[in-house]
Design a protein around this motif. Structure first.
Motif, PDB file in Angstrom:
ATOM      1  N   ALA A  81      -0.390  -4.076  10.895  1.00 49.60           N
ATOM      2  CA  ALA A  81       1.189  -4.406  11.187  1.00 49.60           C
ATOM      3  C   ALA A  81       0.967  -6.217  11.575  1.00 49.60           C
ATOM      4  N   LEU A  82       0.147  -6.939  11.576  1.00 44.91           N
ATOM      5  CA  LEU A  82      -0.670  -7.976  11.149  1.00 44.91           C
ATOM      6  C   LEU A  82      -1.461  -8.825   9.735  1.00 44.91           C
ATOM      7  N   ARG A  83      -1.459  -7.962   9.000  1.00 47.54           N
ATOM      8  CA  ARG A  83      -2.231  -7.793   8.133  1.00 47.54           C
ATOM      9  C   ARG A  83      -1.726  -9.206   7.082  1.00 47.54           C
TER      10      ARG A  83
ATOM     11  N   HIS B  37      -5.925 -14.589   6.424  1.00 48.26           N
ATOM     12  CA  HIS B  37      -7.275 -14.617   5.802  1.00 48.26           C
ATOM     13  C   HIS B  37      -8.731 -13.813   6.547  1.00 48.26           C
ATOM     14  N   TYR B  38      -8.439 -13.086   7.429  1.00 44.47           N
ATOM     15  CA  TYR B  38      -9.298 -11.606   7.691  1.00 44.47           C
ATOM     16  C   TYR B  38      -9.279 -10.497   8.190  1.00 44.47           C
ATOM     17  N   LEU B  39      -7.708 -10.349   8.303  1.00 41.53           N
ATOM     18  CA  LEU B  39      -7.181  -9.109   8.045  1.00 41.53           C
ATOM     19  C   LEU B  39      -7.126  -8.100   7.024  1.00 41.53           C
ATOM     20  N   ASP B  40      -8.181  -7.790   5.510  1.00 40.58           N
ATOM     21  CA  ASP B  40      -8.031  -7.128   4.986  1.00 40.58           C
ATOM     22  C   ASP B  40      -8.324  -5.313   5.050  1.00 40.58           C
ATOM     23  N   GLU B  41      -7.831  -4.768   4.062  1.00 45.38           N
ATOM     24  CA  GLU B  41      -8.537  -3.951   3.694  1.00 45.38           C
ATOM     25  C   GLU B  41      -9.942  -3.199   4.101  1.00 45.38           C
TER      26      GLU B  41
END
Length: 366
Positions: free
Chosen positions: A189-191, A198-202
């Motif tokens: 949800a926060l991707r 910058h942090y939440l890639d797949e």
């Protein structure tokens, strides 16, 4: 068992030329013939697929160049090598034929020895390409199989370790699976959120979900009389209970040190285990971190863990309803939890409820 005879398709609108080439080649090869470009394309799509095509250029309706273009445009025929056999003997004609994708260019009148030598060369090259392609396909399939196998072993190992801690606290049931899916839901949800993109890639989201079950691995180091105590803990007991965060991170750090190379999900698991009891306002443990100083991974785990603890029955409390748990999480916005995580939680609350129902504990039915 010997290899079957290679199949050669000869294409020419003149019967005499078909006859000459057919007689020359049929001693060593399976020969098929077409007297037009349209018929050649039909045969190229039939079985057995030609291993090589000898193609005249000057033909009515569809000339050799157009036939070759159609063959190259179709995935089913684009890898069949084509030799032009034509009376067009100019250098520019030959260059044009090769530019169009022909593997060779033979001019008429044909010389049998030259034709046989070039046909043999192209068939050997095709066989080598086919062998290489088969080997590459096998290697790709084998790499994919081994990666899938390694992935499965990794996931089983993670859950085995996490279950080790869970067996010390038998009422947690499907807590590991639920919190894993809560973390995945929040992270997804926060991707694209400006604070987290910058942090939440797949890849990181996948590593977070893998790591989540290890958040309480440190509980294996907590004595039973404290871990399973049905009543409130004394201040001294609570001090010991809080050490599970550092015990867990140290155990994972040791596993990480023993690995031959860096394992990304272990690095995240170490963060989660150590910091998932920190609070946004700095009142958590073990280090009293506040705000963005708390790793994102641990913030995600903190909300997921608290929500699941609230809706689960424990020796010291009854389970709250999901709506009551939602109210408590919202009340902790900006205090216990990162405000943006609470917003994402509220926006995706139905998903949390669905996960809770999908992986419900048997204890809830009692």
């Amino acid at each position: 068992m010997s290899d079957p005879q290679p199949t050669i398709l000869i294409v020419d609108d003149t019967p005499e030329n078909l006859s000459v080439l057919g007689e020359l080649l049929q001693r060593n090869y399976r020969v098929r013939a077409a007297n037009s470009g349209r018929r050649a394309i039909q045969i190229a799509h039939s079985q057995p697929t030609p291993d090589l095509i000898l193609l005249d250029v000057m033909m009515p309706e569809i000339d050799g160049f157009a036939v070759l273009a159609q063959l190259r445009d179709d995935p089913a025929t684009r890898n069949i090598p084509v030799i032009f056999v034509t009376a067009m003997d100019g250098t520019q004609d030959e260059e044009h034929g090769l530019d169009c994708g022909a593997v060779d260019y033979i001019t008429k009148p044909i010389r049998p020895a030259i034709v046989l030598a070039r046909v043999r060369t192209q068939l050997e090259l095709k066989r080598a390409r086919d062998i290489l392609s088969d080997q590459n396909s096998y290697l790709e399939a084998e790499v994919a199989r081994r990666m899938e196998e390694n992935q499965l072993i990794q996931e089983i190992s993670i859950h085995a370790l996490a279950r080790l801690a869970e067996t010390r606290d038998p009422e947690t049931g499907n807590h590991l699976r639920r919190t894993q899916e809560y973390v995945r839901t929040l992270a997804t949800a926060l991707r694209h959120h400006p604070r987290f993109a910058h942090y939440l890639d797949e890849r990181t989201i996948d590593a977070l979900a893998k790591s989540a079950p290890l958040h309480d691995i440190g509980k294996v180091g907590i004595p039973d009389h404290i871990l399973l105590k049905p009543g409130a803990l004394t201040p001294e007991e609570w001090t010991i209970m809080k050490t599970h965060a550092e015990l867990g991170s140290r155990a994972i750090a040791q596993a990480e040190a023993d690995a031959e190379r860096k394992v990304e999900f272990l690095d995240i698991a170490k963060e989660i285990a150590h910091y998932h009891h920190e609070k946004w306002d700095g009142s958590g443990y073990p280090d009293g971190l506040a705000g963005d100083a708390i790793p994102i991974s641990a913030r995600l785990m903190a909300l997921s863990d608290v929500f699941d603890a609230l809706i689960s029955k424990r020796v010291y409390k009854a389970a709250f309803s999901t709506e009551e748990a939602r109210r408590i999480i919202v009340a902790g916005q900006g205090k216990h939890f990162d405000p943006d995580l609470v917003t994402a939680f509220v926006d995706h609350f139905p998903t949390f409820v669905r996960i809770a129902g999908q992986y419900t504990d048997e204890a809830h039915d009692e």
